[in-house]
Motif scaffolding. Structure first.
Motif, PDB file in Angstrom:
ATOM      1  N   ARG A  81      49.168 -39.753  42.360  1.00  8.77           N
ATOM      2  CA  ARG A  81      49.342 -41.063  42.974  1.00  8.77           C
ATOM      3  C   ARG A  81      50.426 -41.851  42.238  1.00  8.77           C
ATOM      4  NH1 ARG A  81      42.996 -42.936  43.552  1.00  8.77           N
ATOM      5  NH2 ARG A  81      42.327 -41.279  44.988  1.00  8.77           N
ATOM      6  N   ARG A  82      50.940 -42.866  42.927  1.00  7.91           N
ATOM      7  CA  ARG A  82      51.996 -43.688  42.324  1.00  7.91           C
ATOM      8  C   ARG A  82      51.514 -44.325  41.022  1.00  7.91           C
ATOM      9  NH1 ARG A  82      54.716 -47.778  46.367  1.00  7.91           N
ATOM     10  NH2 ARG A  82      55.111 -45.752  47.354  1.00  7.91           N
ATOM     11  N   ALA A  83      50.239 -44.706  40.999  1.00 11.11           N
ATOM     12  CA  ALA A  83      49.701 -45.357  39.811  1.00 11.11           C
ATOM     13  C   ALA A  83      49.636 -44.410  38.615  1.00 11.11           C
ATOM     14  CB  ALA A  83      48.303 -45.909  40.104  1.00 11.11           C
ATOM     15  N   HIS A  84      49.646 -43.109  38.889  1.00 12.02           N
ATOM     16  CA  HIS A  84      49.573 -42.120  37.808  1.00 12.02           C
ATOM     17  C   HIS A  84      50.833 -41.256  37.763  1.00 12.02           C
ATOM     18  CE1 HIS A  84      45.305 -42.986  38.896  1.00 12.02           C
ATOM     19  NE2 HIS A  84      45.196 -43.071  37.581  1.00 12.02           N
ATOM     20  N   ASP A 115      53.585 -41.352  35.958  1.00 14.57           N
ATOM     21  CA  ASP A 115      54.040 -40.935  34.629  1.00 14.57           C
ATOM     22  C   ASP A 115      53.136 -39.855  34.065  1.00 14.57           C
ATOM     23  OD1 ASP A 115      56.102 -42.735  34.794  1.00 14.57           O
ATOM     24  OD2 ASP A 115      55.109 -44.275  33.589  1.00 14.57           O
ATOM     25  N   GLN A 129      36.065 -40.518  37.271  1.00 16.45           N
ATOM     26  CA  GLN A 129      37.088 -40.038  36.351  1.00 16.45           C
ATOM     27  C   GLN A 129      36.477 -39.464  35.074  1.00 16.45           C
ATOM     28  OE1 GLN A 129      39.648 -43.434  35.807  1.00 16.45           O
ATOM     29  NE2 GLN A 129      40.712 -43.114  37.744  1.00 16.45           N
TER      30      GLN A 129
END
Length: 234
Positions: free
Chosen positions: A48-51, A53, A102
């Motif tokens: 996802r964009r939030a993850h 990196d 998670q």
């Protein structure tokens, strides 16, 4: 299914292959390589964009490990690379799950959370199907290459399982979590024991997702072959 005469010849060939260290090592490297490549696919597909990196870094580390696999000369070296890949893959995999599911560490025997329990549940189902596929092909599920032979352990089925873990089970868990078919309330702990068990509803939902995934049609894994993931496994 293989005929009796075919089964005899194939098992003889299997034993001869297992006794050949050069050919065995080629297969072991291929098993680890395939698993790591599928782990990369899963992280890229569900990242996802939030993850972004975290996913990019994990994929980069996994690709670095892929480069090292052809130089592994022993089972221990290959297992070390497979283990290193798991240490990179699962923390990233766990972070891609929704809040409440998670995890940072892959736990088993017993699994300590719902997501790990779901993974273990699907791995067990997939191992059984791998065993059936090997028997149908006329091979002995107990004589493995990457996984050492142990009494009552289907070592070759575990070898076959490796590539299909991320390709099938891991994707089913991520998908179920994303569409709210798997959540934090889908696990429970038996009194006096550690570890998380899945509710019946969660098991039913995961099994349905597993069947859908196994019936997905794909091509490219084998020259000129197109079929379901189940057909690819067989």
């Amino acid at each position: 299914p293989a005929s009796s005469s075919t089964r005899v010849h194939r098992i003889r060939d299997q034993f001869a292959f297992a006794d050949d260290p050069v050919r065995s090592m080629q297969l072991i490297r291929a098993i680890v390589d395939a698993k790591v490549r599928k782990q990369i696919v899963v992280l890229q597909r569900f990242g996802r964009r939030a993850h972004a990196d975290l996913t990019r870094d994990a994929v980069g580390e996994l690709r670095n490990l892929l480069v090292m696999i052809p130089d592994s000369n022993t089972t221990d070296e290959a297992m070390g690379l497979e283990g290193a890949a798991a240490h990179v893959y699962f923390p990233c995999f766990g972070a891609l799950l929704p809040p409440g599911l998670q995890f940072e560490v892959r736990s088993r025997q017993p699994p300590m959370d719902v997501a790990n329990s779901a993974l273990s549940y699907l791995y067990t189902i997939l191992t059984s199907e791998c065993t059936s596929a090997l028997v149908a092909a006329g091979l002995d599920p107990a004589i493995g290459f990457f996984h050492a032979d142990h009494m009552d352990r289907p070592s070759l089925a575990l070898d076959l399982l490796e590539e299909f873990r991320p390709l099938v089970a891991d994707e089913v868990v991520l998908t179920a979590a994303q569409i709210n078919e798997l959540g934090p309330d889908d696990g429970w702990t038996e009194e006096g024991k550690s570890g998380v068990l899945l509710t019946k509803a969660a098991r039913t939902s995961l099994l349905a997702g597993y069947e859908r995934r196994m019936l997905t049609v794909t091509r490219g894994a084998l020259p000129g072959f197109s079929g379901t993931l189940r057909r690819h496994l067989y």
